[in-house]
Design a protein around this motif. Sequence first.
Motif, PDB file in Angstrom:
ATOM      1  N   ILE A 154       0.818  -1.214   0.000  1.00 45.99           N
ATOM      2  CA  ILE A 154       0.000   0.000   0.000  1.00 45.99           C
ATOM      3  C   ILE A 154       0.854   1.268   0.000  1.00 45.99           C
ATOM      4  O   ILE A 154       0.669   2.154  -0.828  1.00 45.99           O
ATOM      5  CB  ILE A 154      -0.954   0.010   1.215  1.00 45.99           C
ATOM      6  N   ALA A 155       1.786   1.370   0.937  1.00 45.28           N
ATOM      7  CA  ALA A 155       2.583   2.580   1.084  1.00 45.28           C
ATOM      8  C   ALA A 155       3.952   2.495   0.427  1.00 45.28           C
ATOM      9  O   ALA A 155       4.467   3.487  -0.099  1.00 45.28           O
ATOM     10  CB  ALA A 155       2.748   2.918   2.566  1.00 45.28           C
ATOM     11  N   MET A 156       4.561   1.321   0.449  1.00 47.83           N
ATOM     12  CA  MET A 156       5.940   1.188  -0.006  1.00 47.83           C
ATOM     13  C   MET A 156       6.115   1.285  -1.514  1.00 47.83           C
ATOM     14  O   MET A 156       7.145   1.760  -1.999  1.00 47.83           O
ATOM     15  CB  MET A 156       6.545  -0.121   0.504  1.00 47.83           C
ATOM     16  N   ASP A 157       5.108   0.866  -2.292  1.00 43.59           N
ATOM     17  CA  ASP A 157       5.241   0.951  -3.750  1.00 43.59           C
ATOM     18  C   ASP A 157       5.510   2.394  -4.201  1.00 43.59           C
ATOM     19  O   ASP A 157       6.532   2.671  -4.828  1.00 43.59           O
ATOM     20  CB  ASP A 157       3.995   0.397  -4.449  1.00 43.59           C
ATOM     21  N   PRO A 158       4.600   3.335  -3.893  1.00 46.65           N
ATOM     22  CA  PRO A 158       4.892   4.719  -4.294  1.00 46.65           C
ATOM     23  C   PRO A 158       6.085   5.308  -3.553  1.00 46.65           C
ATOM     24  O   PRO A 158       6.785   6.171  -4.092  1.00 46.65           O
ATOM     25  CB  PRO A 158       3.600   5.477  -3.961  1.00 46.65           C
ATOM     26  N   ALA A 159       6.327   4.851  -2.330  1.00 40.94           N
ATOM     27  CA  ALA A 159       7.462   5.381  -1.562  1.00 40.94           C
ATOM     28  C   ALA A 159       8.785   5.046  -2.231  1.00 40.94           C
ATOM     29  O   ALA A 159       9.685   5.898  -2.320  1.00 40.94           O
ATOM     30  CB  ALA A 159       7.441   4.837  -0.133  1.00 40.94           C
ATOM     31  N   PHE A 160       8.939   3.814  -2.717  1.00 41.71           N
ATOM     32  CA  PHE A 160      10.182   3.441  -3.395  1.00 41.71           C
ATOM     33  C   PHE A 160      10.329   4.167  -4.729  1.00 41.71           C
ATOM     34  O   PHE A 160      11.437   4.570  -5.099  1.00 41.71           O
ATOM     35  CB  PHE A 160      10.250   1.923  -3.600  1.00 41.71           C
ATOM     36  N   VAL A 161       9.236   4.336  -5.459  1.00 41.15           N
ATOM     37  CA  VAL A 161       9.289   5.125  -6.694  1.00 41.15           C
ATOM     38  C   VAL A 161       9.711   6.554  -6.364  1.00 41.15           C
ATOM     39  O   VAL A 161      10.601   7.128  -7.001  1.00 41.15           O
ATOM     40  CB  VAL A 161       7.918   5.111  -7.414  1.00 41.15           C
ATOM     41  N   ASN A 162       9.085   7.120  -5.354  1.00 44.36           N
ATOM     42  CA  ASN A 162       9.390   8.488  -4.941  1.00 44.36           C
ATOM     43  C   ASN A 162      10.860   8.663  -4.560  1.00 44.36           C
ATOM     44  O   ASN A 162      11.509   9.640  -4.931  1.00 44.36           O
ATOM     45  CB  ASN A 162       8.521   8.862  -3.738  1.00 44.36           C
ATOM     46  N   TYR A 163      11.367   7.700  -3.805  1.00 43.59           N
ATOM     47  CA  TYR A 163      12.741   7.808  -3.321  1.00 43.59           C
ATOM     48  C   TYR A 163      13.727   7.741  -4.492  1.00 43.59           C
ATOM     49  O   TYR A 163      14.731   8.463  -4.500  1.00 43.59           O
ATOM     50  CB  TYR A 163      13.026   6.691  -2.315  1.00 43.59           C
ATOM     51  N   GLY A 164      13.443   6.896  -5.467  1.00 51.50           N
ATOM     52  CA  GLY A 164      14.304   6.823  -6.642  1.00 51.50           C
ATOM     53  C   GLY A 164      14.302   8.123  -7.426  1.00 51.50           C
ATOM     54  O   GLY A 164      15.360   8.593  -7.880  1.00 51.50           O
ATOM     55  N   LEU A 165      13.140   8.731  -7.590  1.00 53.49           N
ATOM     56  CA  LEU A 165      13.045  10.017  -8.287  1.00 53.49           C
ATOM     57  C   LEU A 165      13.811  11.086  -7.516  1.00 53.49           C
ATOM     58  O   LEU A 165      14.543  11.892  -8.103  1.00 53.49           O
ATOM     59  CB  LEU A 165      11.576  10.422  -8.446  1.00 53.49           C
ATOM     60  N   TYR A 166      13.652  11.094  -6.196  1.00 56.02           N
ATOM     61  CA  TYR A 166      14.351  12.056  -5.327  1.00 56.02           C
ATOM     62  C   TYR A 166      15.862  11.918  -5.471  1.00 56.02           C
ATOM     63  O   TYR A 166      16.575  12.919  -5.638  1.00 56.02           O
ATOM     64  CB  TYR A 166      13.905  11.833  -3.884  1.00 56.02           C
ATOM     65  N   LEU A 167      16.375  10.682  -5.446  1.00 54.35           N
ATOM     66  CA  LEU A 167      17.817  10.458  -5.569  1.00 54.35           C
ATOM     67  C   LEU A 167      18.342  10.891  -6.935  1.00 54.35           C
ATOM     68  O   LEU A 167      19.499  11.292  -7.059  1.00 54.35           O
ATOM     69  CB  LEU A 167      18.143   8.978  -5.348  1.00 54.35           C
TER      70      LEU A 167
END
Length: 368
Positions: free
Chosen positions: A111-124
């Motif tokens: 639920i939360a980790m899918d967009p969170a991991f996408v977000n973190y990759g974009l941020y990096l």
Amino acid sequence: MDQFHDIRPYNDDEVAEVLYNLVEMPDFINTIIGFRFAKWPKFLQAPLAFGVKLALKRQIAKIKNVHDFQMIVANYMERMIKTTTTNVEYRGIEKLDKNTGYLFLSNHRDIAMDPAFVNYGLYLSGLNTVRIAIGDNLLRRPFVSDLMRLNKSFIVKRSANGIREMMAAFGQLSAYISHSLIKDQANIWIAQKEGRAKDGLDQTDPAIIKMFYISQKKEKIPFSQAMANLKIVPVSISYEYDPCAFDKARELHQKSTTGNYEKAEFEDIDSIKNGIVGQKGKVVVTFGDVMKEDFETPEAFVAEVDRQIISHYAIHSSNKAALAIQQGLPSPDRVFSSYLDRCPQDIRETVLSMYANPLKQQQAYLAK
């Protein structure tokens, strides 16, 4: 008038007030205490609540806008990655343009980790973080809604009643997504279908694609051009180990044996917590290719999205081990064997299928 006020993320000028109200919510404070101090005696509840509120007030005093809030989220992500994963790998992210808004259409496992991991990759990678589609079924507690909207989430009204209300909700959602991508050049994350793929089989719901088209269809824009305007990128997320696997298996097993499964009131919130703190092993996020103007129907579009998501899915040793066991072969992975030993016997076959299905699905696609 702001036509998206009831579904959009919070704006920078709303952050301070939302945070102040959050700290004053007893439900929010008690949830933090239950999460961080679950083993502490009950008689310490009042002093813990005072201490948590004081610490939060000091922290939120430094938060002036959405970016500040997301930097705190990024710090938690770094800690979570160090403690719950062996490695996080991003593939295909170098193809993305920093000056373009993309619609990331993703398979859905957590639920939360899918967009969170996408977000973190974009941020990096120095790209803009995403506006995240989240169902209103997850927002039964007001503080959850506030936290999600502070983190650039927008609301999908799944609980709309009746055809007229449902069509109005779909129209508003479609308009918001188009506005975000075409006018704001923002990035969007949305799952390929409602709910997680608990059985490990990824498949895009054509209704999602039809919803995307509603707002541009009103402007007489052809389907193929409308989809190209949204710059849709299929995304495959794979976890070596799913922290919620046993819970998902219990749900699937109960449905298959009784025909019904009734969720507990805050079961989704527990799933979010378990997904964050549970061990995941290696995580791989693969960004596919931008969908072009080559598709005249939603069905043709869906077929290509599915092809990319399934063929790009990163296969782990856990997937291979599960399939080997199903085929009556020795497990090639001792870690997975140990993991399976902790699995209750009545859901063991369901868990094996969850891990084997992505590999089976990919093999079937590649054999075509």
